[in-house]
Write an enzyme that holds these catalytic residues in place. Sequence first.
Site, PDB file in Angstrom:
ATOM      1  N   GLY A  46       0.833  -1.199   0.000  1.00 19.53           N
ATOM      2  CA  GLY A  46       0.000   0.000   0.000  1.00 19.53           C
ATOM      3  C   GLY A  46       0.864   1.243   0.000  1.00 19.53           C
ATOM      4  N   GLN A  51       2.801   9.935   1.307  1.00 15.77           N
ATOM      5  CA  GLN A  51       4.162   9.381   1.360  1.00 15.77           C
ATOM      6  C   GLN A  51       5.030   9.813   0.187  1.00 15.77           C
ATOM      7  OE1 GLN A  51       2.391   5.283   2.107  1.00 15.77           O
ATOM      8  NE2 GLN A  51       4.385   5.098   3.093  1.00 15.77           N
ATOM      9  N   LEU A  92       6.559   1.655   4.046  1.00 16.49           N
ATOM     10  CA  LEU A  92       7.636   2.068   3.136  1.00 16.49           C
ATOM     11  C   LEU A  92       8.323   3.345   3.619  1.00 16.49           C
ATOM     12  CD1 LEU A  92       5.953   1.297  -0.309  1.00 16.49           C
ATOM     13  CD2 LEU A  92       7.685  -0.041   0.900  1.00 16.49           C
ATOM     14  N   GLU A 134      -3.281   2.951   5.512  1.00 21.83           N
ATOM     15  CA  GLU A 134      -3.130   3.974   4.457  1.00 21.83           C
ATOM     16  C   GLU A 134      -3.981   5.210   4.752  1.00 21.83           C
ATOM     17  OE1 GLU A 134      -0.668   3.562   2.672  1.00 21.83           O
ATOM     18  OE2 GLU A 134      -0.455   1.422   3.067  1.00 21.83           O
TER      19      GLU A 134
HETATM   20 NI    NI Z   1       2.694   3.224   5.532  1.00 23.53          NI
END
Ligand code: NI
Length: 167
Positions: A46, A51, A92, A134
Site C-alpha cells: 500500500g 508518502q 515504506l 493507508e
Molecule cells: Ni505506511
Amino acid sequence: MALLPILRFPDPRLKKIAAPVGEIDDSVRRLIADMAETMYEAPGIGLAATQVDVHKQIVVIDVSEGRNELLALINPRIDDLQGQQEGEEGCLSVPGIFEKVERAERVSVHFQDGDGQHQTLVAEGLLAVCIQHELDHLNGKVFVDHLSQLKQTRIRNKLAKQARVTA
Ligand code: NI
C-alpha cells in the site's frame, strides 16, 4: 509512468493532512499510475499520496499474491469498523521496522474510483489492516504513532543511526 521518491519517517511532511480530490481527471489518474508503480517497485502492499509528498486523499493498495489486483481509493471514508485484530505492520516510510498494531478486523470504506464512480468496499483481515494504515497516512499519522512512547523513541534512534550509516 515514473517512480516517485518516498518520504521517510520522521519527515514532518508525513504529518500533513491530505485534502479531498475535486475533479478526477487525467492528472489524478497519472498520479495513481505512478503511485502504483512506486508501490510495486518498492515492493509494498500500500502507498498513500502523503508518502510521495502529494497531500491529496488518494491511496493505492494491492494485497494479492499475484500483485495484479490494484485498488485505488480516492476520497476514502471509513463508515464502519468492527471487531479487533493485531498484526505486524511495516511501512515504506519506516524501512526495516515491523511492530504489532491493533486494528479493527473489518472495515467498510466508501470511496471514488479512477472514473469518479462512488463505491463501497467491505474488507477484512490484511486488506482491512492495509486500508486503516493507508487512511492514517492521509490524516498525517504513521503506524509508529500507535506504539508506546518508549518504542517510538527506540525507532527514531534506530532510523537516525541507519541514516548516519548510509549518508
Ligand atoms: Ni505506511
